[in-house]
Enzyme design. Structure first.
Site, PDB file in Angstrom:
ATOM      1  N   GLY A   8       0.771  -1.193  -0.105  1.00  0.00           N
ATOM      2  CA  GLY A   8       0.014   0.034   0.202  1.00  0.00           C
ATOM      3  C   GLY A   8       0.846   1.240   0.057  1.00  0.00           C
ATOM      4  N   GLY A  10      -0.235   4.613   0.174  1.00  0.00           N
ATOM      5  CA  GLY A  10      -1.292   5.712   0.615  1.00  0.00           C
ATOM      6  C   GLY A  10      -0.134   6.694   1.522  1.00  0.00           C
ATOM      7  N   PHE A  11      -0.820   7.166   2.356  1.00  0.00           N
ATOM      8  CA  PHE A  11      -0.490   8.119   3.317  1.00  0.00           C
ATOM      9  C   PHE A  11       0.753   7.591   4.299  1.00  0.00           C
ATOM     10  CE2 PHE A  11      -4.331  10.790   2.791  1.00  0.00           C
ATOM     11  CZ  PHE A  11      -3.547  12.153   2.218  1.00  0.00           C
ATOM     12  N   VAL A  76      -2.405  -7.882  -4.184  1.00  0.00           N
ATOM     13  CA  VAL A  76      -1.719  -9.090  -3.259  1.00  0.00           C
ATOM     14  C   VAL A  76      -2.740 -10.238  -3.257  1.00  0.00           C
ATOM     15  CG1 VAL A  76      -1.330  -9.590  -0.865  1.00  0.00           C
ATOM     16  CG2 VAL A  76      -0.602  -7.462  -1.598  1.00  0.00           C
ATOM     17  N   GLU A 167     -19.004  16.901   1.801  1.00  0.00           N
ATOM     18  CA  GLU A 167     -18.313  17.885   0.563  1.00  0.00           C
ATOM     19  C   GLU A 167     -18.958  17.423  -0.673  1.00  0.00           C
ATOM     20  OE1 GLU A 167     -13.920  18.134   3.164  1.00  0.00           O
ATOM     21  OE2 GLU A 167     -14.376  16.530   1.751  1.00  0.00           O
ATOM     22  N   ASP A 298      -5.307   2.987   7.994  1.00  0.00           N
ATOM     23  CA  ASP A 298      -6.828   2.962   8.155  1.00  0.00           C
ATOM     24  C   ASP A 298      -6.783   1.370   8.572  1.00  0.00           C
ATOM     25  OD1 ASP A 298      -6.984   5.351   7.544  1.00  0.00           O
ATOM     26  OD2 ASP A 298      -8.170   4.840   5.448  1.00  0.00           O
ATOM     27  N   GLN A 316      -4.363  11.763   9.178  1.00  0.00           N
ATOM     28  CA  GLN A 316      -3.331  12.249  10.212  1.00  0.00           C
ATOM     29  C   GLN A 316      -2.940  10.926  11.105  1.00  0.00           C
ATOM     30  OE1 GLN A 316      -1.132  14.548  11.272  1.00  0.00           O
ATOM     31  NE2 GLN A 316      -1.502  15.474   9.558  1.00  0.00           N
TER      32      GLN A 316
END
Length: 421
Positions: A8, A10-11, A76, A167, A298, A316
């Site tokens: 992964g 991501g962040f 994966v 949003e 996450d 965060q």
């Protein structure tokens, strides 16, 4: 030299790649996409405010100057814990340590048909598909001469009152209130129905009451119908059945109601906890495999007194967990326990409309919106991307007009079945 495989990009995954010691570890980054993206702005792709390239950055461009780091495209398929191997769509990688940072996916709470019936903004591809759906409905509505059919074509339901739901509902509301008269003169605002539902008694449940109330007020000013304490039971043949039993027709349903950990084949059942997340200790080590497998972001479920159900599945916590884990691995011992520093929450509802709960104070309106713009702009990778986003935002702010409302339907052939592997 130890081999680390990170699943992964991501962040969490990308922060690990940047901070792990390349003199100590040989790092392989595995991701099904060949780019890092910025999920907080997916809703702007869906509402034609930005294009995908504005908020995505190729992994190979990011790591080209990093020593002992390689990128491997693939999904994966299996983890062999005993042999310490990861099998992807295309290859098998060996590891000494495995770090799972695969993120999350949509949670339909048992209504699995929604995966095929609804639209989402959880990935770049989903957001682009949702954009095409919105534009398709507007174009078809503009040439429809049957008032009842036109009204049904232009019904949009957003499910989920978190930041993503607020949003995207606000963005469609802005299109309804400000864009139709400019670009779709055949349509009137009353032809379009935008509804946001939330099963809880309030929107933005993690934020303060002042911010939650302001969000409802701002959405209603954009002609969005907000319904609280309203759950969804099913969605079939374009009819929504609500928790109280009544039904309504919605041509387009956008799902933002929940997430769960991305499924990882090969992990024992005892390592999986609430929300399909991987159970980890205070050092992000997986239960029972503390020496060889870790999980961050996450997908990690770290339960503690302050967060008995795990940390929020937001950027965060993922970034902070990755940095803390990299620090421990670089030192060769797990000395620093993870402690989450909550920097606050924000959500934007439209131009000049936003709410912010930062440490110690809350504010809303124009200055909250400017703060939201600044924080998101500096977080995007790549100077070119930052400039592109800034120019698009500035132009849209002045004119409520964009050249990005392009309906880009994918071609059907030739089939590329391996893309779904």
């Amino acid at each position: 030299m130890e081999k680390i495989v990170i699943i992964g990009g991501g962040f969490a995954g990308l922060n690990l790649v940047k901070r792990l010691d390349p003199e100590k570890y040989r790092i392989s980054l595995v991701d099904r996409n060949n780019f890092h993206c910025f999920p907080p702005l997916f809703y702007q792709i869906a509402s034609s405010g930005l294009v995908s390239a504005n908020i995505c950055f190729p992994f190979r461009r990011e790591i080209k100057k990093m020593k002992n780091v390689s990128y491997h495209m693939g999904h994966v398929k299996q983890i062999d814990i005993a042999a310490k191997k990861v099998t992807t769509s295309y290859e098998t990688l060996e590891y000494d340590r495995l770090i799972i940072a695969a993120g999350s996916t949509n949670n339909y709470f048992g209504m699995e048909n929604l995966a095929e019936e609804t639209f989402g903004i959880k990935t770049v591809a989903e957001a682009a598909h949702t954009r095409d759906e919105i534009l398709d409905r507007l174009e078809r509505g503009a040439i429809c001469h049957d008032p009842e059919r036109r009204r049904r074509l232009l019904t949009f339901l957003v499910v989920g009152g978190g930041p993503s739901g607020v949003e995207i509902a606000g963005a469609i509301g802005e299109m309804k209130k400000y864009i139709l008269s400019k670009e779709y003169p055949e349509l009137k605002p009353d032809d379009v129905t935008v509804t946001l539902i939330e099963a809880a008694p309030q929107l933005l449940g993690a934020m303060k009451k002042k911010s939650r109330d302001r969000a409802v007020k701002d959405l209603e000013s954009l002609m969005v119908n907000v319904r609280l304490n309203t759950g969804l039971k099913s969605y079939e043949n374009k009819y929504v059945t609500f928790a109280d039993g009544h039904k309504e027709y919605y041509e387009t349903l956008i799902w933002t109601a929940g997430v769960k950990g991305e499924p990882i084949p090969g992990l024992p059942p005892e390592t999986i906890g609430r929300g399909n997340r991987i159970i980890v200790d205070e050092y992000n080590r997986v239960k029972g495999y503390e020496d060889s497998i870790m999980a961050v972001g996450d997908i990690a479920l770290m339960q503690c007194e302050a967060y008995p159900n795990g940390h929020p599945q937001m950027a965060q916590p993922a970034i902070q967990q990755a940095r803390n884990l990299a620090k421990n691995l670089n030192k060769g011992e797990f000395r620093h326990k993870f402690e989450y520093l909550d920097k606050g929450s924000m959500a934007t509802i439209g131009k000049n409309r936003a709410v912010a709960d930062l440490k110690g104070f809350s504010f809303s309106g124009f200055f909250a919106w400017l703060t939201w713009l600044f924080i998101h702009l500096i977080s995007i990778l790549g100077m070119r991307n930052k400039l592109s986003v800034m120019v698009n935002w500035f132009w849209n702010y002045l004119f409520y007009s964009t050249s990005l409302r392009l309906l880009l339907r994918p071609t059907r052939f030739p089939l590329r079945k391996h893309w779904g592997d």
